[in-house]
Enzyme design. Sequence first.
Site, mmCIF file in Angstrom:
data_model
loop_
_atom_site.group_PDB
_atom_site.id
_atom_site.type_symbol
_atom_site.label_atom_id
_atom_site.label_comp_id
_atom_site.label_asym_id
_atom_site.label_seq_id
_atom_site.Cartn_x
_atom_site.Cartn_y
_atom_site.Cartn_z
ATOM 1 N N ARG A 1 -0.779 9.595 -0.669
ATOM 2 C CA ARG A 1 -2.027 9.974 -1.331
ATOM 3 C C ARG A 1 -2.075 11.458 -1.710
ATOM 4 N NH1 ARG A 1 -6.205 6.407 2.359
ATOM 5 N NH2 ARG A 1 -5.690 4.464 1.302
ATOM 6 N N GLU B 1 -6.717 1.649 -3.120
ATOM 7 C CA GLU B 1 -5.287 1.709 -3.422
ATOM 8 C C GLU B 1 -4.746 0.304 -3.702
ATOM 9 O OE1 GLU B 1 -3.744 4.606 -0.819
ATOM 10 O OE2 GLU B 1 -1.796 3.677 -0.723
ATOM 11 N N GLN C 1 -7.812 14.579 3.903
ATOM 12 C CA GLN C 1 -7.164 13.770 2.861
ATOM 13 C C GLN C 1 -8.055 13.600 1.623
ATOM 14 O OE1 GLN C 1 -6.428 9.289 3.244
ATOM 15 N NE2 GLN C 1 -4.372 10.128 3.329
ATOM 16 N N HIS D 1 -8.254 11.381 -1.476
ATOM 17 C CA HIS D 1 -7.725 10.125 -2.027
ATOM 18 C C HIS D 1 -7.592 10.304 -3.537
ATOM 19 C CE1 HIS D 1 -7.459 5.887 -3.088
ATOM 20 N NE2 HIS D 1 -7.401 5.561 -1.813
ATOM 21 N N PHE E 1 0.863 -1.185 0.000
ATOM 22 C CA PHE E 1 0.000 0.000 0.000
ATOM 23 C C PHE E 1 0.897 1.232 0.000
ATOM 24 C CE2 PHE E 1 -4.551 1.036 1.197
ATOM 25 C CZ PHE E 1 -5.113 0.050 0.412
ATOM 26 N N ARG F 1 -2.454 10.650 6.312
ATOM 27 C CA ARG F 1 -2.552 9.262 6.774
ATOM 28 C C ARG F 1 -2.104 8.306 5.684
ATOM 29 N NH1 ARG F 1 -6.667 4.934 6.312
ATOM 30 N NH2 ARG F 1 -7.684 6.293 4.810
ATOM 31 N N LEU G 1 -14.995 5.267 -3.825
ATOM 32 C CA LEU G 1 -13.571 4.931 -3.749
ATOM 33 C C LEU G 1 -13.140 3.797 -4.685
ATOM 34 C CD1 LEU G 1 -11.112 5.854 -1.952
ATOM 35 C CD2 LEU G 1 -11.332 3.610 -0.919
ATOM 36 N N HIS H 1 -11.668 11.977 1.354
ATOM 37 C CA HIS H 1 -11.663 10.598 1.836
ATOM 38 C C HIS H 1 -11.543 10.454 3.339
ATOM 39 C CE1 HIS H 1 -11.091 6.327 1.565
ATOM 40 N NE2 HIS H 1 -9.872 6.382 2.086
HETATM 41 C C1 LIG Z 1 -14.434 3.361 0.775
HETATM 42 C C2 LIG Z 1 -13.451 3.421 1.891
HETATM 43 C C3 LIG Z 1 -12.465 2.464 1.999
HETATM 44 C C4 LIG Z 1 -11.552 2.500 3.047
HETATM 45 N N1 LIG Z 1 -10.598 1.530 3.142
HETATM 46 C C5 LIG Z 1 -9.732 1.550 4.176
HETATM 47 C C6 LIG Z 1 -8.755 0.525 4.322
HETATM 48 O O1 LIG Z 1 -8.684 -0.395 3.534
HETATM 49 N N2 LIG Z 1 -7.916 0.594 5.363
HETATM 50 C C7 LIG Z 1 -7.966 1.591 6.281
HETATM 51 O O2 LIG Z 1 -7.161 1.581 7.217
HETATM 52 N N3 LIG Z 1 -8.896 2.570 6.175
HETATM 53 C C8 LIG Z 1 -9.782 2.568 5.160
HETATM 54 N N4 LIG Z 1 -10.722 3.555 5.058
HETATM 55 C C9 LIG Z 1 -10.884 4.508 6.162
HETATM 56 C C10 LIG Z 1 -11.608 3.803 7.305
HETATM 57 O O3 LIG Z 1 -12.583 2.934 6.791
HETATM 58 C C11 LIG Z 1 -12.304 4.768 8.262
HETATM 59 O O4 LIG Z 1 -11.408 5.778 8.632
HETATM 60 C C12 LIG Z 1 -12.739 4.025 9.509
HETATM 61 O O5 LIG Z 1 -13.551 2.933 9.178
HETATM 62 C C13 LIG Z 1 -13.482 4.927 10.488
HETATM 63 O O6 LIG Z 1 -13.927 4.123 11.545
HETATM 64 P P1 LIG Z 1 -14.557 4.760 12.854
HETATM 65 O O7 LIG Z 1 -14.830 3.632 13.781
HETATM 66 O O8 LIG Z 1 -13.728 5.877 13.326
HETATM 67 O O9 LIG Z 1 -15.926 5.390 12.340
HETATM 68 P P2 LIG Z 1 -17.172 4.723 11.549
HETATM 69 O O10 LIG Z 1 -16.933 3.353 11.115
HETATM 70 O O11 LIG Z 1 -17.611 5.699 10.543
HETATM 71 O O12 LIG Z 1 -18.283 4.730 12.626
HETATM 72 C C14 LIG Z 1 -18.882 5.938 13.057
HETATM 73 C C15 LIG Z 1 -20.080 5.573 13.882
HETATM 74 O O13 LIG Z 1 -20.528 6.724 14.588
HETATM 75 C C16 LIG Z 1 -21.940 6.815 14.461
HETATM 76 N N5 LIG Z 1 -22.325 8.212 14.661
HETATM 77 C C17 LIG Z 1 -21.859 9.309 14.020
HETATM 78 N N6 LIG Z 1 -22.461 10.411 14.509
HETATM 79 C C18 LIG Z 1 -23.308 9.998 15.467
HETATM 80 C C19 LIG Z 1 -24.237 10.658 16.327
HETATM 81 N N7 LIG Z 1 -24.410 11.990 16.307
HETATM 82 N N8 LIG Z 1 -24.990 9.913 17.175
HETATM 83 C C20 LIG Z 1 -24.864 8.563 17.214
HETATM 84 N N9 LIG Z 1 -23.994 7.875 16.430
HETATM 85 C C21 LIG Z 1 -23.241 8.601 15.571
HETATM 86 C C22 LIG Z 1 -22.206 6.282 13.081
HETATM 87 O O14 LIG Z 1 -23.569 5.952 12.918
HETATM 88 C C23 LIG Z 1 -21.277 5.071 13.084
HETATM 89 O O15 LIG Z 1 -21.877 4.008 13.780
HETATM 90 C C24 LIG Z 1 -11.624 3.537 3.997
HETATM 91 C C25 LIG Z 1 -12.609 4.523 3.871
HETATM 92 C C26 LIG Z 1 -13.504 4.474 2.823
HETATM 93 C C27 LIG Z 1 -14.524 5.553 2.690
#
Ligand SMILES: Cc1cc2nc3c(=O)[nH]c(=O)nc-3n(C[C@H](O)[C@H](O)[C@H](O)COP(=O)(O)OP(=O)(O)OC[C@H]3O[C@@H](n4cnc5c(N)ncnc54)[C@H](O)[C@@H]3O)c2cc1C
Length: 602
Positions: free
Chosen positions: A309, A253, A234, A236, A121, A415, A250, A380
């Site tokens: 990126r 990568e 960021q 992407h 990556f 990142r 997306l 992203h």
């Molecule tokens: C298409 C895509 C592919 C990716 N691929 C990768 C990868 O391969 N490797 C990597 O390391 N990263 C990757 N990323 C980045 C990574 O997926 C995210 O940064 C990460 O999943 C974020 O996780 P999180 O637990 O912080 O938040 P999330 O998984 O977004 O969870 C947020 C949670 O908070 C809740 N929430 C938000 N606001 C409120 C509120 N006001 N009240 C109650 N609940 C709320 C939401 O409903 C959700 O349940 C990718 C991102 C995308 C978009």
Amino acid sequence: MPEYITHEHDVLVIGAGGAGLRAAVEASAAGVKVAVITKSLLGKAHTVMAEGGIAAALSNVDDRDSWRVHFADTMRGGQYLNNWRMAELHAKEAPQCVRELESWGALFDRTPDGRILQRNFGGHRYPRLAHVGDRTGLEMIRTLQDHGIHLGLDVFMEYTVVTLLKDGDRVVGAFGYDRERGRFHLFQAKAVVLATGGIGRAYKITSNSWEYTGDGLALAYEAGAGLQDMEFVQFHPTGMIWPPSVCGLLVTEGVRGDGGVLRNKEGRRFMFDSIPPLYAGQTADNEEEGWRYTQGDKNARRPPELLTRDHVARCIRTEVREGRGSPHGGVFLDISWIKDRIPNAAEHIKKKLPSMYHQFKQLAGIDITREPMEVGPTTHYMMGGVRVDAESQMTDVPGLFAAGECAAGLHGANRLGGNSLSDLLVFGKRAGDYAARFAKEHSQGKVDPEELAEEERRALKPFENHGPAPYIIQYALQETMQDLVGIVRTEEEMLQALNTIQEYKKQAGSVGVPGHREYNSGWHAALDLQNLIVVSEMVTRAALERKESRGAQFRDDYPTKDEAYAGFNIVVSKGASGEVQLRREPIPPMPDELKQIIQEMK
Ligand SMILES: Cc1cc2nc3c(=O)[nH]c(=O)nc-3n(C[C@H](O)[C@H](O)[C@H](O)COP(=O)(O)OP(=O)(O)OC[C@H]3O[C@@H](n4cnc5c(N)ncnc54)[C@H](O)[C@@H]3O)c2cc1C
């Protein structure tokens, strides 16, 4: 005081993505009562979309890898604005977190001798991403939610938190509503973990899900916590650009990690023309060497398509602006060419990148095993977020913790791909652990009934207003951020954006929604809009303050990196009379042993 449906827990986790679930699992295992709140259904949080993998120096594919190399890569990627202690903890603890996930039932692709397979990556010196095809996020969420449910978590699905509650300085719970019926709920807790993800919906073109409206950042800001590194958003390099209905989606990568190359309309691999000096020693200077790297040749350097990126995204933008782009305003990403190199290439591509194959086939009518994709930059990931303590993940506000994409520190100015999923595991676990400890040392706090009544009035105001629909302002805000605070920035444009955002702020106070409270998406949008405005303003203010180009922040009026900006993070917080306060927070000196690692890996 009006009657609210009340829930009492030791630890309240807001967010059911990877960070929230990992925090909830850890807190629950520590023996305290835990609730998880999510805006969507369990299993649907944004983490489910993650494709490429989890970065962890397991050294399964290349035994030269170690936490030291991972640490150095992360710091270089973040242009040394990272919280070095977080980067150290992350690099050291990620391998164990991945093994733990495996022991809870997560499936991974395997090496021929049965170990977890790791892929290349951008910005990672060695193949480091543990993955299962391009559906790693789904596997992570599935495993964590199964494990969490068996530990007895209380889950509140389709609930939105609208404010955090404080007793004196300390956070003592949250107030929100269930999206289905529109009823208000009071969540009392001794400790609260924010794990609400990012802010991508502040921009027009984004890979992020509808949940990414910056709620956690706005909640923390209003509660008095500092937000750090907000200028670093960021972009992407590879999002879909055609058809318009899927613009921004997306393209992992992993395509480039598995041999995909970027070409302009003249067929030139333009990334070879712009290799930054910081990476020159680690980057292939010819196509043959780049190909060998993607096939696991340990003596080859990585192809320039796998540079960081921020850099790749800007190179694509330059190609397009200088008239060498693809028909729909991007460039070509081609993996089909590997048929010239390996037998059964089509099957190989479908096996390694099943989601990408289906995504392009179904949404754009493109068979990626035969023809190139058209791609362009998409908003992203948010490097900035709530400022936290490296060990405990506690914010500036006692009792309030933050982890995952809504927290700041680990990634600095940029990142590396794969470092988010590992961030969720390492710091989700730490947040859950320390929140449970905090809960054990404190009793439930007092909630002010007046405050609840006031918050309810504020939340219901859009039903009484007769102003514009929230979507009108939301779209306008997204256009403003995309055009004026996007991938390339100038002072003039950002000042214009700041003025416009102040206008939107006024208009947001008068947005009106028709109908009633039961599953009213207009009402939900009206409340989300307040958060989008807060985060957009903070991104703009921080980006104006950093008068240099570094990592994800590129200033056309200050196009080079400036040493004078190398030693601090920008932090914004809410002043006593509601004004935005901005400060430069010096980065503490790095211990000699970490300095030495960076020196050795240069
Ligand atoms: C298409 C895509 C592919 C990716 N691929 C990768 C990868 O391969 N490797 C990597 O390391 N990263 C990757 N990323 C980045 C990574 O997926 C995210 O940064 C990460 O999943 C974020 O996780 P999180 O637990 O912080 O938040 P999330 O998984 O977004 O969870 C947020 C949670 O908070 C809740 N929430 C938000 N606001 C409120 C509120 N006001 N009240 C109650 N609940 C709320 C939401 O409903 C959700 O349940 C990718 C991102 C995308 C978009």
